[in-house]
Design an enzyme around this catalytic site. Sequence first.
Site, PDB file in Angstrom:
ATOM      1  N   LYS A  77       4.600   2.904  -7.156  1.00 42.32           N
ATOM      2  CA  LYS A  77       3.266   3.065  -6.572  1.00 42.32           C
ATOM      3  C   LYS A  77       3.274   4.247  -5.594  1.00 42.32           C
ATOM      4  O   LYS A  77       2.436   5.120  -5.648  1.00 42.32           O
ATOM      5  CB  LYS A  77       2.861   1.766  -5.859  1.00 42.32           C
ATOM      6  N   GLU A 116      15.377   3.691  -3.978  1.00 43.56           N
ATOM      7  CA  GLU A 116      16.117   3.262  -5.175  1.00 43.56           C
ATOM      8  C   GLU A 116      15.560   3.926  -6.425  1.00 43.56           C
ATOM      9  O   GLU A 116      16.292   4.474  -7.252  1.00 43.56           O
ATOM     10  CB  GLU A 116      16.031   1.739  -5.340  1.00 43.56           C
ATOM     11  N   GLY A 145       2.006  -4.225  -5.289  1.00 48.17           N
ATOM     12  CA  GLY A 145       3.134  -4.086  -6.219  1.00 48.17           C
ATOM     13  C   GLY A 145       3.379  -5.349  -7.034  1.00 48.17           C
ATOM     14  O   GLY A 145       3.459  -5.316  -8.263  1.00 48.17           O
ATOM     15  N   ARG A 146       3.467  -6.491  -6.359  1.00 46.63           N
ATOM     16  CA  ARG A 146       3.795  -7.734  -7.073  1.00 46.63           C
ATOM     17  C   ARG A 146       2.620  -8.269  -7.875  1.00 46.63           C
ATOM     18  O   ARG A 146       2.746  -9.280  -8.551  1.00 46.63           O
ATOM     19  CB  ARG A 146       4.308  -8.783  -6.075  1.00 46.63           C
ATOM     20  N   GLU A 205       7.163 -13.021  -1.241  1.00 47.57           N
ATOM     21  CA  GLU A 205       6.732 -11.794  -0.572  1.00 47.57           C
ATOM     22  C   GLU A 205       5.279 -11.950  -0.111  1.00 47.57           C
ATOM     23  O   GLU A 205       4.858 -11.315   0.853  1.00 47.57           O
ATOM     24  CB  GLU A 205       6.878 -10.597  -1.517  1.00 47.57           C
ATOM     25  N   HIS A 223      22.160 -28.865 -16.883  1.00 43.65           N
ATOM     26  CA  HIS A 223      23.621 -28.983 -16.873  1.00 43.65           C
ATOM     27  C   HIS A 223      24.223 -28.382 -15.610  1.00 43.65           C
ATOM     28  O   HIS A 223      25.431 -28.170 -15.541  1.00 43.65           O
ATOM     29  CB  HIS A 223      24.202 -28.336 -18.130  1.00 43.65           C
ATOM     30  N   LYS A 256      12.994  -0.695   3.750  1.00 47.61           N
ATOM     31  CA  LYS A 256      12.947   0.677   3.252  1.00 47.61           C
ATOM     32  C   LYS A 256      13.375   1.675   4.328  1.00 47.61           C
ATOM     33  O   LYS A 256      13.880   2.740   4.034  1.00 47.61           O
ATOM     34  CB  LYS A 256      11.536   1.014   2.740  1.00 47.61           C
TER      35      LYS A 256
HETATM   36  C1  G6Q Z   1       5.505  -5.461  -3.885  1.00 51.55           C
HETATM   37  C2  G6Q Z   1       6.324  -4.825  -2.887  1.00 51.55           C
HETATM   38  C3  G6Q Z   1       7.558  -4.151  -3.404  1.00 51.55           C
HETATM   39  C4  G6Q Z   1       7.282  -2.849  -4.141  1.00 51.55           C
HETATM   40  C5  G6Q Z   1       8.593  -2.091  -4.324  1.00 51.55           C
HETATM   41  C6  G6Q Z   1       8.414  -0.819  -5.096  1.00 51.55           C
HETATM   42  O1  G6Q Z   1       4.490  -6.083  -3.674  1.00 51.55           O
HETATM   43  O2  G6Q Z   1       5.593  -4.030  -2.047  1.00 51.55           O
HETATM   44  O3  G6Q Z   1       8.331  -4.983  -4.216  1.00 51.55           O
HETATM   45  O4  G6Q Z   1       6.685  -3.102  -5.361  1.00 51.55           O
HETATM   46  O5  G6Q Z   1       9.160  -1.841  -3.070  1.00 51.55           O
HETATM   47  O6  G6Q Z   1       7.494   0.033  -4.477  1.00 51.55           O
HETATM   48  P1  G6Q Z   1       6.986   1.306  -5.224  1.00 51.55           P
HETATM   49  O7  G6Q Z   1       6.202   0.869  -6.418  1.00 51.55           O
HETATM   50  O8  G6Q Z   1       6.114   2.047  -4.245  1.00 51.55           O
HETATM   51  O9  G6Q Z   1       8.183   2.100  -5.632  1.00 51.55           O
END
Ligand code: G6Q
Length: 539
Positions: free
Chosen positions: A209, A215, A269-270, A355, A386, A506
């Site tokens: 986003k 990462e 994001g989620r 989250e 199990h 971050k």
């Molecule tokens: C989701 C969070 C988090 C995010 C990641 C990746 O709700 O904010 O999991 O999606 O940190 O972020 P970017 O899409 O900006 O790389």
Amino acid sequence: MKIQPPLRDLPEWNALETHAAVVRPLHLRELFARDPRRGERFAAEAAGVYLDYSKNRVTEETLRLLVALAEARGLRARIEAMFRGEAVNTTEQRAALHVALRAERGEKIAVDGAEVVGEVHAVLDRMAAFARRVRAGEWTGSTGRPVRRVLNIGIGGSDLGPAMAYRALRHYARRDLQFRFVSNVDGTDFTEAVRDLDPAETLCIVCSKTFTTLETMRNARSARAWVAGALGEDAVARHFVAVSTNAAEVKRFGIDEANMFGFWEWVGGRYSMESAIGLSTMIAIGPERFHELLGGSRAMDRHFRSAPFERNLPVLLGLLAVWYNNFFGAATQAVLPYDQYLERFPAYLQQLAMESNGKGVTHGGARVEIDTCPVYWGEPGTNGQHSFFQLLHQGTRMVPCDFIGFCRSLNPLGDQHDLLMANFFAQTEALAFGKTLEEVRAEGVPERLAPHKVFEGNRPSNTLLLDRLTPAALGALVALYEHSIFTQGVLWDINPFDQWGVELGKVLAGRIAPELEGTARPEHDSSTNALIRRYRERK
Ligand code: G6Q
């Protein structure tokens, strides 16, 4: 937004507290004995999901009181606010409008006066055109060979949703295309993902986003070096596409804007797996099935928005979660899909729930005085049976469980689906009713062993029974949990749509990273300093 009083000050909350003292000693055996039709009456259905919530430690009065609490909290108005695109994400002053991602073409939803559904469909159409080209072998790499491998690079919300959906819908996926998901900054993830891939036939989708996540950007650079190393710098344009809201950074990375698929600030994001973040899903299953996925979510959205709370699946799940969390001290919630394709569903839900509602401060900034989000966890059945089911049956902690199962298998194999489902039904039954000491004795178990073989029962579960794991069914399940989590957030008066804890992560690593390279004295606490020194000496 109106400042809400603390929950404990509400008469509806106090009524629940008094009532909980009456319900706690009741056993599900008793509740079922009292009402022979309980199993049919405590059930509701929507968007292809049948929910049996009869094996919960509730009476009709409990539900009436929980619904009264939801009304006192203004849940109806909060749902409307979310669907209308108001800034329900109060700390970031943003809408949380994932429901617009699955709105039908022509529907009208505006954010700050600007209509958004048209834009959503414009992106979906571009994704569809692109996905069709890849599926048809018309999207070729720099050597002219068609792209056959897709590498999704992203993390958190830009990884868990697509990775879960790809596995969940594998049955519908093109088998001549291969999909890999790289998320961890640990070089092992990337190295193993591309070990047997040929860059000439690989398409990298960089999902981020912000397009600044450490990462993802590191893995994207490794991917670029891998492609450029084999095929030359010019190949990057043919082998990379981006999904992001940050056009400037995408361009800076060297990805052509024509190969960027956008989404919007108002998609968290989620909550983004049905935005362009789902491009890999669309390539895998095709645009038509992707639209079925959206349709399933849309059906659940409409139900959530319109159904009375007493028959509203997400509301019921949300209220039950609050009931166990706050009146029974249940600290965790297990999610147990009896379908191997849903193996990543619990991990996906973990982020969605924890989250969103892992917060300790109300919208107004006050400390929440009660417990909020439980820990979500789980594994597919029957595997879990199990391992950790022992604790579910005989441990000292109460773990409310959601069992998710399907009437028809996508891979019928002899009687295996019946066997799977026999376990599914048997587990909820055993958890609810257990086995008494008398029953154990009657089986002739020696007295010495009898206490070990007693199952108290009275362990609550929801059963979610669907016909088949289709894209629409997955869409409905996703929306069901999204809205259940929203319901819980409204009751606790917290903002499910920010994530300052993730933002912190971050920043923190960024501070230490240069210290691992250099020789300067690390300036932290004595523990962190010693660990950094030891690492530097030995790396
Ligand atoms: C989701 C969070 C988090 C995010 C990641 C990746 O709700 O904010 O999991 O999606 O940190 O972020 P970017 O899409 O900006 O790389």
